[in-house]
Design a protein around this motif. Structure first.
Motif, PDB file in Angstrom:
ATOM      1  N   ALA A   1       0.521  -1.345  -0.111  1.00 49.42           N
ATOM      2  CA  ALA A   1      -0.278  -0.022  -0.058  1.00 49.42           C
ATOM      3  C   ALA A   1       0.898   1.442  -0.287  1.00 49.42           C
ATOM      4  N   ASP A   2       2.197   1.468   0.989  1.00 54.75           N
ATOM      5  CA  ASP A   2       2.747   2.628   1.054  1.00 54.75           C
ATOM      6  C   ASP A   2       3.586   2.446  -0.415  1.00 54.75           C
ATOM      7  N   ALA A   3       4.003   1.905  -1.039  1.00 59.15           N
ATOM      8  CA  ALA A   3       4.581   2.222  -2.070  1.00 59.15           C
ATOM      9  C   ALA A   3       3.686   2.546  -3.366  1.00 59.15           C
ATOM     10  N   SER A   4       2.503   2.319  -3.972  1.00 55.97           N
ATOM     11  CA  SER A   4       1.559   3.020  -4.570  1.00 55.97           C
ATOM     12  C   SER A   4       1.227   4.032  -3.777  1.00 55.97           C
ATOM     13  N   PRO A   5       1.565   4.856  -5.371  1.00 59.00           N
ATOM     14  CA  PRO A   5       1.339   6.157  -5.454  1.00 59.00           C
ATOM     15  C   PRO A   5      -0.538   6.418  -5.246  1.00 59.00           C
ATOM     16  N   ILE A   6      -1.428   5.589  -5.223  1.00 64.75           N
ATOM     17  CA  ILE A   6      -2.305   6.476  -5.273  1.00 64.75           C
ATOM     18  C   ILE A   6      -3.265   6.497  -4.108  1.00 64.75           C
ATOM     19  N   THR A   7      -2.390   5.557  -3.002  1.00 62.54           N
ATOM     20  CA  THR A   7      -2.591   6.076  -1.667  1.00 62.54           C
ATOM     21  C   THR A   7      -2.060   7.257  -1.423  1.00 62.54           C
ATOM     22  N   HIS A   8      -1.350   8.089  -1.577  1.00 57.70           N
ATOM     23  CA  HIS A   8      -0.846   9.457  -1.394  1.00 57.70           C
ATOM     24  C   HIS A   8      -1.538  10.510  -1.917  1.00 57.70           C
ATOM     25  N   VAL A   9      -2.103  10.016  -3.160  1.00 50.05           N
ATOM     26  CA  VAL A   9      -2.447  11.582  -3.166  1.00 50.05           C
ATOM     27  C   VAL A   9      -4.048  12.220  -2.484  1.00 50.05           C
ATOM     28  N   THR A  10      -3.570  13.960  -2.467  1.00 53.14           N
ATOM     29  CA  THR A  10      -4.374  14.604  -1.560  1.00 53.14           C
ATOM     30  C   THR A  10      -4.392  16.175  -2.761  1.00 53.14           C
ATOM     31  N   PRO A  11      -4.947  16.396  -2.310  1.00 53.06           N
ATOM     32  CA  PRO A  11      -5.393  17.707  -3.106  1.00 53.06           C
ATOM     33  C   PRO A  11      -4.127  19.047  -3.700  1.00 53.06           C
ATOM     34  N   ASP A  12      -2.975  18.454  -2.266  1.00 52.34           N
ATOM     35  CA  ASP A  12      -2.389  18.551  -3.055  1.00 52.34           C
ATOM     36  C   ASP A  12      -1.366  18.920  -4.012  1.00 52.34           C
TER      37      ASP A  12
ATOM     38  N   VAL B   1      -4.484  -0.452 -18.822  1.00 51.37           N
ATOM     39  CA  VAL B   1      -4.912   0.736 -18.825  1.00 51.37           C
ATOM     40  C   VAL B   1      -5.709   0.850 -17.247  1.00 51.37           C
ATOM     41  N   GLU B   2      -6.400  -0.048 -17.049  1.00 50.17           N
ATOM     42  CA  GLU B   2      -7.335   0.622 -15.694  1.00 50.17           C
ATOM     43  C   GLU B   2      -6.839   0.736 -14.837  1.00 50.17           C
ATOM     44  N   GLN B   3      -5.635   0.519 -14.714  1.00 48.89           N
ATOM     45  CA  GLN B   3      -4.155   1.523 -13.634  1.00 48.89           C
ATOM     46  C   GLN B   3      -4.273   3.018 -14.081  1.00 48.89           C
ATOM     47  N   ALA B   4      -4.106   3.486 -14.894  1.00 52.58           N
ATOM     48  CA  ALA B   4      -3.847   5.340 -15.186  1.00 52.58           C
ATOM     49  C   ALA B   4      -5.962   5.506 -14.660  1.00 52.58           C
ATOM     50  N   LYS B   5      -6.470   4.583 -15.670  1.00 49.14           N
ATOM     51  CA  LYS B   5      -8.289   5.230 -14.927  1.00 49.14           C
ATOM     52  C   LYS B   5      -8.302   5.611 -13.063  1.00 49.14           C
ATOM     53  N   ALA B   6      -7.490   4.007 -13.004  1.00 48.14           N
ATOM     54  CA  ALA B   6      -8.175   4.474 -11.297  1.00 48.14           C
ATOM     55  C   ALA B   6      -7.269   5.578 -10.385  1.00 48.14           C
ATOM     56  N   PHE B   7      -5.626   5.765 -11.528  1.00 48.00           N
ATOM     57  CA  PHE B   7      -5.057   6.675 -10.718  1.00 48.00           C
ATOM     58  C   PHE B   7      -5.619   8.367 -11.296  1.00 48.00           C
ATOM     59  N   ARG B   8      -6.291   8.008 -12.600  1.00 49.32           N
ATOM     60  CA  ARG B   8      -7.097   9.825 -12.348  1.00 49.32           C
ATOM     61  C   ARG B   8      -8.127   9.891 -12.055  1.00 49.32           C
ATOM     62  N   GLN B   9      -9.124   9.305 -11.611  1.00 48.31           N
ATOM     63  CA  GLN B   9     -10.238   8.647 -10.387  1.00 48.31           C
ATOM     64  C   GLN B   9     -10.145   9.604  -9.217  1.00 48.31           C
ATOM     65  N   ALA B  10      -8.434   9.296  -8.664  1.00 52.09           N
ATOM     66  CA  ALA B  10      -7.999   9.389  -6.999  1.00 52.09           C
ATOM     67  C   ALA B  10      -7.473  10.934  -7.054  1.00 52.09           C
ATOM     68  N   LEU B  11      -7.086  11.341  -8.459  1.00 55.27           N
ATOM     69  CA  LEU B  11      -6.837  12.221  -8.493  1.00 55.27           C
ATOM     70  C   LEU B  11      -7.380  13.772  -9.211  1.00 55.27           C
ATOM     71  N   LEU B  12      -9.030  13.282  -9.952  1.00 57.39           N
ATOM     72  CA  LEU B  12      -9.931  14.311 -10.002  1.00 57.39           C
ATOM     73  C   LEU B  12     -11.059  13.976  -8.441  1.00 57.39           C
ATOM     74  N   ALA B  13     -11.054  13.088  -7.951  1.00 58.86           N
ATOM     75  CA  ALA B  13     -11.460  13.392  -6.560  1.00 58.86           C
ATOM     76  C   ALA B  13     -11.161  14.233  -5.506  1.00 58.86           C
ATOM     77  N   ASN B  14      -9.470  14.023  -5.867  1.00 63.73           N
ATOM     78  CA  ASN B  14      -9.159  15.639  -4.936  1.00 63.73           C
ATOM     79  C   ASN B  14      -8.502  16.780  -5.364  1.00 63.73           C
ATOM     80  N   ASN B  15      -9.765  17.231  -6.646  1.00 62.14           N
ATOM     81  CA  ASN B  15      -9.230  17.498  -7.887  1.00 62.14           C
ATOM     82  C   ASN B  15      -8.218  17.987  -7.962  1.00 62.14           C
ATOM     83  N   VAL B  16      -7.592  17.106  -7.705  1.00 59.84           N
ATOM     84  CA  VAL B  16      -6.344  17.619  -8.654  1.00 59.84           C
ATOM     85  C   VAL B  16      -6.203  17.794 -10.351  1.00 59.84           C
TER      86      VAL B  16
END
Length: 263
Positions: free
Chosen positions: A182-193, A210-225
């Motif tokens: 979990a700690d080594a996964s960028p998706i777990t560290h996404v914040t609004p910053d 491609v699901e990896q990119a889509k899931a990461f994008r959803q995490a970014l969108l959820a934090n308004n990045v």
């Protein structure tokens, strides 16, 4: 300029950078400085060389960026977070030598592909997550890129079913060390910053789906990045890297907007 040692003298392994500087006049007026981009190659955290990113480095230099193309320590001899710490040192080196390379310290980005994309994504998200222990002892605000390009990004390592490359990179199976996965996964560290991201991925990529990119994008969108996702239809993992010119051109434009205020 090749063979620049970017690591401290007491680092476990001396690591090198190649610096590509633009020949064009700067766009920063009297400051006479350029934006910079840290480049990180792929290879499953265990192989390949910075030469893989030479073409992108030259393209960036041709568009007015200083490109800093680095090597990093490999698994299984060195396990996580050694590679992240290498990148943190590289960012510190860029800032410490900004005057030498005519770099504007306020405009430093990062670009990686495959495992290199994982590392630049982790670098950016960890530096934007003040609660992460991975900021100690070498991380922190100075290691945060202002914008990131990540292609074929393993954003959530928990989804890869204990593949060999990930096991030797992290030092065990997910059942043995779930917190490390979990700690080594960028998706777990996404914040609004978290800084803006340009993601690109082949739609036929079976190495990093491609699901990896889509899931990461959803995490970014959820934090308004701010982020973009560029899909290369019918391309696999290697083909996306070798023939990803359209994605790379769009990525350069993305970096120009965020680091130069243009395009």
């Amino acid at each position: 300029t090749r063979d620049q040692v970017y690591t401290p003298q007491d680092w476990p392994q001396a690591l090198h950078a190649t610096v590509y500087q633009p020949r064009t006049p700067t766009r920063s007026g009297a400051r006479n400085t350029y934006p910079a981009v840290l480049l990180v190659h792929g290879g499953g955290w265990e192989r390949r060389t910075p030469e893989d990113m030479d073409g992108i480095a030259r393209q960036l230099a041709g568009h007015g960026f200083v490109a800093v193309n680095i090597e990093y320590r490999f698994a299984p001899v060195y396990t996580f977070p050694a590679q992240l710490q290498d990148l943190q040192q590289a960012m510190r080196w860029i800032h410490a030598h900004a005057e030498q390379w005519r770099i504007d310290r306020s405009r430093v980005g990062a670009w990686g592909y495959s495992s290199g994309a994982h590392l630049v994504a982790l670098l950016a998200t960890v530096a934007s997550d003040p609660g992460s222990d991975l900021n100690q002892p070498w991380g922190g605000a100075v290691t945060r890129p202002r914008a990131v390009v990540a292609g074929g990004t393993p954003a959530d390592l928990r989804a890869f079913d204990d593949g060999k490359l990930i096991r030797q990179f992290l030092g065990g199976t997910q059942a043995q060390i779930p917190a490390v996965y979990a700690d080594a996964s960028p998706i777990t560290h996404v914040t609004p910053d978290t800084p803006p991201f340009f993601l690109y991925n082949g739609t036929w990529d079976h190495t990093v789906p491609v699901e990896q990119a889509k899931a990461f994008r959803q995490a970014l969108l959820a934090n308004n990045v701010d982020n973009e996702l560029f899909l290369l239809k019918g391309r696999g993992h290697i083909a996306t890297f070798l023939f990803g010119g359209s994605a790379e051109d769009a990525a350069v434009d993305f970096l120009a907007r965020h680091l130069m205020g243009s395009r």
